[in-house]
Design a protein around this motif. Structure first.
Motif, PDB file in Angstrom:
ATOM      1  N   GLY A 184       0.814  -1.209   0.000  1.00 56.25           N
ATOM      2  CA  GLY A 184       0.000   0.000   0.000  1.00 56.25           C
ATOM      3  C   GLY A 184       0.846   1.256   0.000  1.00 56.25           C
ATOM      4  N   LEU A 185       0.210   2.355  -0.333  1.00 57.58           N
ATOM      5  CA  LEU A 185       0.862   3.665  -0.376  1.00 57.58           C
ATOM      6  C   LEU A 185      -0.009   4.669   0.350  1.00 57.58           C
ATOM      7  CD1 LEU A 185       3.022   5.642  -1.515  1.00 57.58           C
ATOM      8  CD2 LEU A 185       1.561   5.879  -3.545  1.00 57.58           C
TER       9      LEU A 185
ATOM     10  N   GLU B 133      -0.109  12.071  -7.564  1.00 56.46           N
ATOM     11  CA  GLU B 133      -0.177  11.356  -6.284  1.00 56.46           C
ATOM     12  C   GLU B 133      -1.452  10.511  -6.211  1.00 56.46           C
ATOM     13  OE1 GLU B 133       2.242  14.421  -3.339  1.00 56.46           O
ATOM     14  OE2 GLU B 133       0.147  14.839  -3.845  1.00 56.46           O
ATOM     15  N   TRP B 134      -2.533  11.050  -6.718  1.00 61.33           N
ATOM     16  CA  TRP B 134      -3.796  10.294  -6.763  1.00 61.33           C
ATOM     17  C   TRP B 134      -3.634   9.025  -7.600  1.00 61.33           C
ATOM     18  CZ3 TRP B 134      -8.628  11.054  -4.540  1.00 61.33           C
ATOM     19  CH2 TRP B 134      -9.666  10.257  -5.044  1.00 61.33           C
ATOM     20  N   ASP B 135      -3.072   9.179  -8.793  1.00 64.99           N
ATOM     21  CA  ASP B 135      -2.934   8.046  -9.702  1.00 64.99           C
ATOM     22  C   ASP B 135      -1.975   7.002  -9.148  1.00 64.99           C
ATOM     23  OD1 ASP B 135      -4.683   9.264 -11.432  1.00 64.99           O
ATOM     24  OD2 ASP B 135      -3.129  10.051 -12.764  1.00 64.99           O
ATOM     25  N   ARG B 136      -0.882   7.444  -8.548  1.00 64.88           N
ATOM     26  CA  ARG B 136       0.080   6.505  -7.970  1.00 64.88           C
ATOM     27  C   ARG B 136      -0.560   5.688  -6.862  1.00 64.88           C
ATOM     28  NH1 ARG B 136       4.745   7.647  -4.819  1.00 64.88           N
ATOM     29  NH2 ARG B 136       3.836   9.669  -4.382  1.00 64.88           N
ATOM     30  N   THR B 137      -1.357   6.341  -6.031  1.00 59.26           N
ATOM     31  CA  THR B 137      -2.021   5.653  -4.921  1.00 59.26           C
ATOM     32  C   THR B 137      -3.032   4.635  -5.440  1.00 59.26           C
ATOM     33  OG1 THR B 137      -1.761   7.610  -3.525  1.00 59.26           O
ATOM     34  CG2 THR B 137      -3.384   5.970  -2.829  1.00 59.26           C
ATOM     35  N   MET B 138      -3.836   5.043  -6.389  1.00 63.40           N
ATOM     36  CA  MET B 138      -4.857   4.143  -6.918  1.00 63.40           C
ATOM     37  C   MET B 138      -4.248   2.945  -7.639  1.00 63.40           C
ATOM     38  SD  MET B 138      -7.825   5.090  -6.000  1.00 63.40           S
ATOM     39  CE  MET B 138      -8.569   6.537  -5.227  1.00 63.40           C
ATOM     40  N   ALA B 139      -3.126   3.174  -8.317  1.00 62.41           N
ATOM     41  CA  ALA B 139      -2.491   2.081  -9.054  1.00 62.41           C
ATOM     42  C   ALA B 139      -2.062   0.964  -8.122  1.00 62.41           C
ATOM     43  CB  ALA B 139      -1.288   2.605  -9.841  1.00 62.41           C
TER      44      ALA B 139
ATOM     45  N   ASN C 219      -2.928   0.724  -4.576  1.00 62.30           N
ATOM     46  CA  ASN C 219      -3.886   0.358  -3.523  1.00 62.30           C
ATOM     47  C   ASN C 219      -5.163  -0.291  -4.031  1.00 62.30           C
ATOM     48  OD1 ASN C 219      -2.005   1.680  -1.970  1.00 62.30           O
ATOM     49  ND2 ASN C 219      -3.448   3.081  -0.995  1.00 62.30           N
ATOM     50  N   LEU C 220      -5.542  -0.010  -5.276  1.00 62.69           N
ATOM     51  CA  LEU C 220      -6.844  -0.498  -5.753  1.00 62.69           C
ATOM     52  C   LEU C 220      -6.740  -1.288  -7.057  1.00 62.69           C
ATOM     53  CD1 LEU C 220      -9.848  -0.579  -5.145  1.00 62.69           C
ATOM     54  CD2 LEU C 220     -10.092   1.645  -6.278  1.00 62.69           C
ATOM     55  N   ARG C 221      -5.998  -0.766  -8.040  1.00 68.60           N
ATOM     56  CA  ARG C 221      -5.884  -1.502  -9.294  1.00 68.60           C
ATOM     57  C   ARG C 221      -5.101  -2.796  -9.121  1.00 68.60           C
ATOM     58  NH1 ARG C 221      -2.595   1.045 -14.254  1.00 68.60           N
ATOM     59  NH2 ARG C 221      -0.867   0.422 -12.883  1.00 68.60           N
ATOM     60  N   ALA C 222      -3.980  -2.729  -8.406  1.00 71.72           N
ATOM     61  CA  ALA C 222      -3.121  -3.906  -8.257  1.00 71.72           C
ATOM     62  C   ALA C 222      -3.823  -5.077  -7.584  1.00 71.72           C
ATOM     63  CB  ALA C 222      -1.840  -3.536  -7.509  1.00 71.72           C
ATOM     64  N   PRO C 223      -4.574  -4.882  -6.496  1.00 68.94           N
ATOM     65  CA  PRO C 223      -5.278  -6.025  -5.913  1.00 68.94           C
ATOM     66  C   PRO C 223      -6.256  -6.672  -6.887  1.00 68.94           C
ATOM     67  CG  PRO C 223      -5.284  -4.180  -4.384  1.00 68.94           C
ATOM     68  CD  PRO C 223      -4.734  -3.678  -5.671  1.00 68.94           C
ATOM     69  N   PHE C 224      -6.967  -5.851  -7.650  1.00 65.96           N
ATOM     70  CA  PHE C 224      -7.898  -6.416  -8.619  1.00 65.96           C
ATOM     71  C   PHE C 224      -7.163  -7.248  -9.670  1.00 65.96           C
ATOM     72  CE2 PHE C 224      -9.774  -6.118 -12.861  1.00 65.96           C
ATOM     73  CZ  PHE C 224     -10.925  -6.847 -12.647  1.00 65.96           C
TER      74      PHE C 224
ATOM     75  N   ALA D 158      -6.589  10.268  -1.411  1.00 64.30           N
ATOM     76  CA  ALA D 158      -6.515   9.120  -2.309  1.00 64.30           C
ATOM     77  C   ALA D 158      -6.462   7.818  -1.523  1.00 64.30           C
ATOM     78  CB  ALA D 158      -5.297   9.245  -3.227  1.00 64.30           C
ATOM     79  N   TYR D 159      -5.763   7.824  -0.395  1.00 68.88           N
ATOM     80  CA  TYR D 159      -5.657   6.612   0.423  1.00 68.88           C
ATOM     81  C   TYR D 159      -7.044   6.192   0.910  1.00 68.88           C
ATOM     82  CZ  TYR D 159      -4.207   3.495   4.203  1.00 68.88           C
ATOM     83  OH  TYR D 159      -4.038   2.405   5.035  1.00 68.88           O
TER      84      TYR D 159
END
Length: 246
Positions: free
Chosen positions: A84-85, A98-104, A106-111, A146-147
């Protein structure tokens, strides 16, 4: 089992619990040296431990972690996503990057990881997915935009994955830690002016009176990947010392 983000913190504590129990564990982490150290320290336990570099924030990193885990151990019974970030920045200064890095991460990677692992998990007699959320999914944070959004999304993703994978016998849960004392929280302490001035006020709000430690969460994850959790799916399991209840 595949632990994403197992080089430190909750991930490392989870690796320790599962390896102590004799499980085969593959650790995927951008900190390849740290992951290798975690695995080496547990080499005396039954089963096998392996580790490999993986940048989970990339489009192909999560699937590569699944490939590596299957190549190392030949099967995959559980995926635990702990990477996580946390970015803590004032609203006016928070950037799209920063938003995109966090989503990549924290959310995209698990999916993407669960998507890649689904065939192997379906083939397991008790396939499990455990995603690591946060109590930030349920409360506001003055700089963790974003977190908090990514962790709220992760809780929703957990429900959708549980519905999609349940017919194949795969249980999907999300463990949501509160304040767990690790360096992951350093961006928060920096934003609020330092840990020394903020920690006492924070812990006064926690009914159990203190921050948790990584093993407090790892113990719950160990249960969630076990056969005993077979009828628990689609749920966010909060581990926060009672903070949300207060």
């Amino acid at each position: 089992m595949l632990i994403a983000g197992g080089a430190s913190g909750i991930g490392a504590a989870t690796v320790a619990r599962l390896r102590t129990a004799g499980a085969d564990v593959h650790v995927a982490d951008i900190d390849a040296a740290g992951a290798a150290e975690v695995v080496a320290a547990l080499a005396h336990h039954p089963g096998q431990g392996t580790a490999a570099f993986c940048d989970l924030s990339t489009g192909d990193g999560p699937a590569q972690a699944v490939v590596d885990a299957l190549a190392a151990h030949g099967r995959l019974d559980a995926v635990v996503f702990c990477a996580g970030l946390l970015v803590e920045t004032a609203l006016a200064d928070f950037t799209a990057a920063e938003w995109d890095r966090t989503m990549a991460l924290n959310l995209r990677a698990p999916f993407l990881m669960v998507q890649a692992a689904a065939p192997a998990l379906t083939a397991s007699p008790h396939g499990r997915v455990v995603l690591t959320g946060s109590t930030a999914a349920f409360r506001g944070g003055g700089g963790s935009f974003a977190y908090a959004a990514s962790k709220g999304g992760l809780v929703a993703l957990t429900r959708s994955l549980a519905v999609a994978m349940g017919p194949d016998g795969v249980a999907v849960t999300c463990v949501c830690p509160g304040w767990i004392d690790t360096p992951f929280n350093d961006p928060y302490w920096q934003r609020v002016g330092g840990r020394d001035s903020a920690q006492q006020a924070l812990e006064a709000r926690i009914p159990l009176g203190a921050q948790g430690v990584p093993d407090d969460v790892a113990a719950v994850i160990e249960f969630l990947v076990s056969p005993g959790s077979r009828y628990l799916t689609g749920q966010a399991v909060v581990v926060d010392g009672g903070l949300l209840a207060s």
